[in-house]
Scaffold this active site. Structure first.
Site, PDB file in Angstrom:
ATOM      1  N   ASN A 102     -30.687  57.279  23.562  1.00 30.43           N
ATOM      2  CA  ASN A 102     -31.497  56.891  22.095  1.00 30.43           C
ATOM      3  C   ASN A 102     -30.831  57.719  21.024  1.00 30.43           C
ATOM      4  OD1 ASN A 102     -33.196  54.783  22.757  1.00 30.43           O
ATOM      5  ND2 ASN A 102     -34.747  56.182  23.669  1.00 30.43           N
ATOM      6  N   SER A 128     -32.772  49.542  27.306  1.00 33.56           N
ATOM      7  CA  SER A 128     -34.281  49.692  27.162  1.00 33.56           C
ATOM      8  C   SER A 128     -34.748  48.978  28.407  1.00 33.56           C
ATOM      9  CB  SER A 128     -34.956  48.679  26.187  1.00 33.56           C
ATOM     10  OG  SER A 128     -36.377  48.316  26.413  1.00 33.56           O
ATOM     11  N   LYS A 183     -31.915  48.757  18.678  1.00 35.64           N
ATOM     12  CA  LYS A 183     -32.599  49.303  19.905  1.00 35.64           C
ATOM     13  C   LYS A 183     -33.876  50.047  18.964  1.00 35.64           C
ATOM     14  CE  LYS A 183     -34.233  51.245  23.685  1.00 35.64           C
ATOM     15  NZ  LYS A 183     -34.487  52.659  23.533  1.00 35.64           N
ATOM     16  N   HIS A 186     -36.231  47.428  18.124  1.00 38.41           N
ATOM     17  CA  HIS A 186     -37.040  47.153  19.412  1.00 38.41           C
ATOM     18  C   HIS A 186     -38.038  48.232  19.743  1.00 38.41           C
ATOM     19  CE1 HIS A 186     -37.507  47.871  23.628  1.00 38.41           C
ATOM     20  NE2 HIS A 186     -37.502  46.696  23.843  1.00 38.41           N
ATOM     21  N   ASN A 187     -37.832  49.504  19.428  1.00 34.20           N
ATOM     22  CA  ASN A 187     -38.855  50.180  20.024  1.00 34.20           C
ATOM     23  C   ASN A 187     -39.857  50.321  18.902  1.00 34.20           C
ATOM     24  OD1 ASN A 187     -36.972  51.232  21.682  1.00 34.20           O
ATOM     25  ND2 ASN A 187     -36.991  52.995  21.628  1.00 34.20           N
ATOM     26  N   GLU A 190     -41.920  47.528  19.718  1.00 39.79           N
ATOM     27  CA  GLU A 190     -43.055  48.053  20.842  1.00 39.79           C
ATOM     28  C   GLU A 190     -44.278  48.826  20.453  1.00 39.79           C
ATOM     29  OE1 GLU A 190     -40.310  50.269  23.930  1.00 39.79           O
ATOM     30  OE2 GLU A 190     -41.940  51.614  24.039  1.00 39.79           O
ATOM     31  N   TYR A 191     -43.769  49.622  19.577  1.00 36.87           N
ATOM     32  CA  TYR A 191     -44.913  50.391  19.198  1.00 36.87           C
ATOM     33  C   TYR A 191     -46.081  49.495  18.615  1.00 36.87           C
ATOM     34  CZ  TYR A 191     -43.392  55.400  19.251  1.00 36.87           C
ATOM     35  OH  TYR A 191     -42.561  56.493  19.193  1.00 36.87           O
ATOM     36  N   LYS A 261     -42.397  59.744  20.879  1.00 32.55           N
ATOM     37  CA  LYS A 261     -40.890  60.687  21.106  1.00 32.55           C
ATOM     38  C   LYS A 261     -39.852  60.499  19.904  1.00 32.55           C
ATOM     39  CE  LYS A 261     -39.752  60.948  25.977  1.00 32.55           C
ATOM     40  NZ  LYS A 261     -38.715  60.257  26.776  1.00 32.55           N
ATOM     41  N   ARG A 448     -46.842  50.772 -15.164  1.00 34.58           N
ATOM     42  CA  ARG A 448     -45.739  51.614 -14.937  1.00 34.58           C
ATOM     43  C   ARG A 448     -44.968  51.420 -16.405  1.00 34.58           C
ATOM     44  NH1 ARG A 448     -41.581  49.742 -12.325  1.00 34.58           N
ATOM     45  NH2 ARG A 448     -40.866  51.710 -11.864  1.00 34.58           N
TER      46      ARG A 448
HETATM   47  P1  NBP Z   1     -32.672  63.501  29.110  1.00 35.15           P
HETATM   48  O1  NBP Z   1     -33.101  62.796  27.820  1.00 35.15           O
HETATM   49  O2  NBP Z   1     -33.926  64.183  30.015  1.00 35.15           O
HETATM   50  O3  NBP Z   1     -31.496  64.454  29.401  1.00 35.15           O
HETATM   51  C1  NBP Z   1     -31.389  65.255  30.468  1.00 35.15           C
HETATM   52  C2  NBP Z   1     -29.625  65.028  30.876  1.00 35.15           C
HETATM   53  O4  NBP Z   1     -28.871  65.456  29.552  1.00 35.15           O
HETATM   54  C3  NBP Z   1     -29.228  65.931  31.965  1.00 35.15           C
HETATM   55  O5  NBP Z   1     -28.249  65.224  32.573  1.00 35.15           O
HETATM   56  C4  NBP Z   1     -28.660  67.192  31.372  1.00 35.15           C
HETATM   57  O6  NBP Z   1     -27.690  68.022  32.036  1.00 35.15           O
HETATM   58  C5  NBP Z   1     -27.963  66.643  30.068  1.00 35.15           C
HETATM   59  N1  NBP Z   1     -27.580  67.479  28.935  1.00 35.15           N
HETATM   60  C6  NBP Z   1     -28.607  68.299  28.151  1.00 35.15           C
HETATM   61 BR1  NBP Z   1     -30.223  68.216  28.004  1.00 35.15          BR
HETATM   62  N2  NBP Z   1     -27.701  69.002  27.283  1.00 35.15           N
HETATM   63  C7  NBP Z   1     -26.511  68.748  27.545  1.00 35.15           C
HETATM   64  C8  NBP Z   1     -25.383  69.302  27.161  1.00 35.15           C
HETATM   65  N3  NBP Z   1     -25.303  70.554  25.948  1.00 35.15           N
HETATM   66  N4  NBP Z   1     -24.139  69.215  27.842  1.00 35.15           N
HETATM   67  C9  NBP Z   1     -24.255  68.352  28.786  1.00 35.15           C
HETATM   68  N5  NBP Z   1     -25.373  67.803  29.233  1.00 35.15           N
HETATM   69  C10 NBP Z   1     -26.437  68.069  28.830  1.00 35.15           C
HETATM   70  O7  NBP Z   1     -32.514  62.470  30.503  1.00 35.15           O
HETATM   71  P2  NBP Z   1     -33.041  60.893  30.617  1.00 35.15           P
HETATM   72  O8  NBP Z   1     -34.246  60.709  30.284  1.00 35.15           O
HETATM   73  O9  NBP Z   1     -32.285  60.314  31.822  1.00 35.15           O
HETATM   74  O10 NBP Z   1     -32.406  60.004  29.088  1.00 35.15           O
HETATM   75  C11 NBP Z   1     -31.040  59.992  28.878  1.00 35.15           C
HETATM   76  C12 NBP Z   1     -30.907  59.315  27.589  1.00 35.15           C
HETATM   77  O11 NBP Z   1     -31.325  57.892  27.785  1.00 35.15           O
HETATM   78  C13 NBP Z   1     -31.642  59.786  26.633  1.00 35.15           C
HETATM   79  O12 NBP Z   1     -30.889  59.729  25.397  1.00 35.15           O
HETATM   80  C14 NBP Z   1     -32.838  59.074  26.564  1.00 35.15           C
HETATM   81  O13 NBP Z   1     -33.581  58.977  25.077  1.00 35.15           O
HETATM   82  C15 NBP Z   1     -32.249  57.677  26.725  1.00 35.15           C
HETATM   83  N6  NBP Z   1     -33.337  56.776  27.364  1.00 35.15           N
HETATM   84  C16 NBP Z   1     -34.103  57.133  28.210  1.00 35.15           C
HETATM   85  C17 NBP Z   1     -35.224  56.123  28.622  1.00 35.15           C
HETATM   86  C18 NBP Z   1     -36.396  56.584  29.481  1.00 35.15           C
HETATM   87  O14 NBP Z   1     -37.054  55.930  30.128  1.00 35.15           O
HETATM   88  N7  NBP Z   1     -36.185  57.819  30.090  1.00 35.15           N
HETATM   89  C19 NBP Z   1     -34.980  54.835  28.192  1.00 35.15           C
HETATM   90  C20 NBP Z   1     -34.111  54.508  27.355  1.00 35.15           C
HETATM   91  C21 NBP Z   1     -33.227  55.480  26.884  1.00 35.15           C
HETATM   92  P3  NBP Z   1     -28.462  69.017  32.854  1.00 35.15           P
HETATM   93  O15 NBP Z   1     -28.796  68.344  34.154  1.00 35.15           O
HETATM   94  O16 NBP Z   1     -27.065  69.911  33.083  1.00 35.15           O
HETATM   95  O17 NBP Z   1     -29.481  69.815  32.261  1.00 35.15           O
END
Ligand code: NBP
Length: 479
Positions: A102, A128, A183, A186-187, A190-191, A261, A448
């Site tokens: 995101n 999404s 995107k 879109h969010n 969604e809100y 978020k 104004r």
């Molecule tokens: P997170 O947003 O929780 O990120 C965790 C991942 O980032 C892990 O793989 C972690 O590696 C890695 N990471 C971090 Br934190 N810092 C790092 C660094 N400096 N170098 C390398 N890797 C690093 O994961 P998620 O919830 O799967 O979301 C991933 C993306 O997708 C985000 O941008 C999120 O906003 C987006 N998104 C999420 C959703 C949802 O429903 N969750 C929906 C749509 C989009 P590690 O394991 O080594 O800590």
């Protein structure tokens, strides 16, 4: 290397996306900073397809067929930059980095620009649908060069959700930050959708006197009509759910402070910069922030409000519920009108040439705001691609015309009962402001000019004018 695609960042989104690619027959090289996550993915789901585990960035790059495609699914912001800096030196011209996180679209623009200097394609792809979507088919909004889409597009179309007519829920959105911008909006939508649904619930509870179970039934009925959507469907599920520990309606045991978020907030911040009135999204963001001010709310609890009034009879409550459906639908039209206006404004500002009808089409499946309603938006833009506003579509205008009496009654009832409906009332105010022949903006301009000599234009003559308010009040032409 032979892998078709690489995925780095194997938290919930990344591993589900990798599995989605693998389940569709692609060979997927997988990598995560902390190797344990890679191992877990292979252990738990390795049999679902062809995975190539990579312990390091170098191994991931070596595992990929050229030109290479690497999907980055890490936390947005600095972690994304860190991962890009790690991989960029290992890549060759023609290779591609896809950021599925995101990201803020301004960051995507910067990254795309930087990587282009090296001949590396950077695709900022909004995804999404949450974790379930990532696994079984999300809505994907990729930006970047048209060239990048010719090779990446077919892969995304394979793993994306399919709309009811079978069309994949992805398309090339436009250059550089276009995908992440769309995107973000879109969010924001969604809100706004969630806020409108919350207001409908609140009114059915406080004004109609319905219990959560009855409201769940009402939403289920609505879900068979024009409001048919994922968010209405899950709302019915939530409202029908009973808390196991207390036996109370689940919604009554959840603390009433909504968190966020940040993508809704971004939408409003950017809308302010672009000068686009997205009041529905703005009210939704503010409603969440207001709910979180527990101390302020506690200090205000004794403020006077209207009396309880007499409860509605069951018949009157049923009539009111129908009116709320009209108000919700009309407000939803307005909120999408505002959201699409914002996409158009972004497209104009950054020369993205976004096809608005296609955006509605790829939101029909996979994503959180998927809804039957989006077919109508696609149809509206199909019949007139240069539609100035969704409200200028004949069908939407007719529907809102039919809904407006009930919409006004509902907002009036809410005001009368002291139930806050910032979403419904902001949508109605937007509608009435657009309809108005004359707006009090004329008075604003005069004020104004009075205090700041900010000048004004006249309705009857060209030019820019100033009245000598502190002098003899004669008018002078300026410039
Ligand atoms: P997170 O947003 O929780 O990120 C965790 C991942 O980032 C892990 O793989 C972690 O590696 C890695 N990471 C971090 Br934190 N810092 C790092 C660094 N400096 N170098 C390398 N890797 C690093 O994961 P998620 O919830 O799967 O979301 C991933 C993306 O997708 C985000 O941008 C999120 O906003 C987006 N998104 C999420 C959703 C949802 O429903 N969750 C929906 C749509 C989009 P590690 O394991 O080594 O800590």
């Amino acid at each position: 290397g032979r892998a078709d695609i690489g995925v780095t960042g194997l938290a919930v989104m990344g591993s589900n996306l990798a599995r989605n690619f693998a389940r569709h027959g692609y060979t997927v090289a997988v990598h995560n900073r902390t190797k344990a996550k890679t191992d877990t993915l292979l252990e738990e789901h390795g049999e679902e397809g062809m995975f190539v585990p990579a312990a390091t960035a170098e191994e991931l790059v070596a595992a990929l067929a050229t030109p290479r495609r690497i999907v980055v699914m890490v936390k947005a912001g600095d972690p994304t930059d860190a991962v890009i800096s790690e991989f960029a030196p290992l890549l060759e011209p023609g290779d591609m980095i896809v950021d599925g996180g995101n990201a803020h679209f301004e960051d995507t623009r910067r990254r795309e620009h930087d990587l282009r200097q090296k001949g590396v394609h950077f695709v900022g792809a909004g995804i999404s649908g949450g974790e379930e979507g990532a696994l079984n088919g999300p809505s994907i909004m990729p930006g970047g060069s048209p060239e990048s889409y010719t090779t990446l597009g077919p892969m995304l179309e394979t793993i994306a959700a399919k709309a009811k007519d079978g069309a994949p829920c992805t398309t090339h959105i436009g250059p550089d930050g276009a995908g992440h911008f769309v995107k973000m909006v879109h969010n924001g939508i969604e809100y706004a959708d969630m806020q409108l649904i919350a207001e409908a619930y609140h009114l059915l509870r406080e004004v109609a006197g319905y219990e959560p179970r009855q409201i769940a039934e009402t939403f289920r009925t609505w879900n068979t009509g024009r409001l048919d959507s994922y968010l209405i469907e899950i709302t019915a599920e939530v409202l029908a759910h009973t808390d196991a520990a207390t036996g109370k309606p689940f919604v009554d045991v959840v603390e009433d402070q909504a968190e966020q978020k940040g993508t809704g907030r971004w939408t409003v911040q950017i809308a302010l910069d672009l000068g686009v009135p997205v009041s529905g999204i703005g009210e939704a963001v503010f409603a969440r922030s207001l709910s979180g001010h527990a101390d302020l709310r506690a200090a205000s609890r004794d403020l006077p409000g209207p009396g309880a009034g007499t409860p509605l009879t069951p018949d009157a409550a049923a009539v009111f519920a129908d009116q709320v459906e009209q108000a919700l639908y009309a407000s939803k039209i307005v909120s999408y009108t505002q959201g699409f206006h914002m996409i158009q404004a972004g497209s104009d500002m950054y020369d993205w040439d976004i096809d608005l009808g296609r955006i509605a089409a790829i939101w029909r499946g996979g994503c959180i705001i998927r809804a039957a309603f989006l077919d109508r938006i696609t149809a509206a833009y199909d019949s007139r691609p240069d539609l100035p506003s969704l409200l200028s579509d004949k069908r939407f205008a007719e529907e809102i015309g039919t809904a407006q009496d009930d919409w006004r009654s509902v907002v009036a009832a809410a005001v009368h009962h002291g139930v806050p409906v910032p979403g419904f009332s902001a949508a109605l105010a937007y509608y009435d402001a657009l309809r108005a022949g004359r707006l009090p903006a004329a008075l604003t301009q005069a004020q104004r000019d009075f205090f700041g000599a900010h000048t004004y234009r006249r309705t009857d003559r060209d030019g820019v004018f100033h009245t000598l308010w502190s002098g003899d009040r004669s008018e002078v032409a300026v410039g």
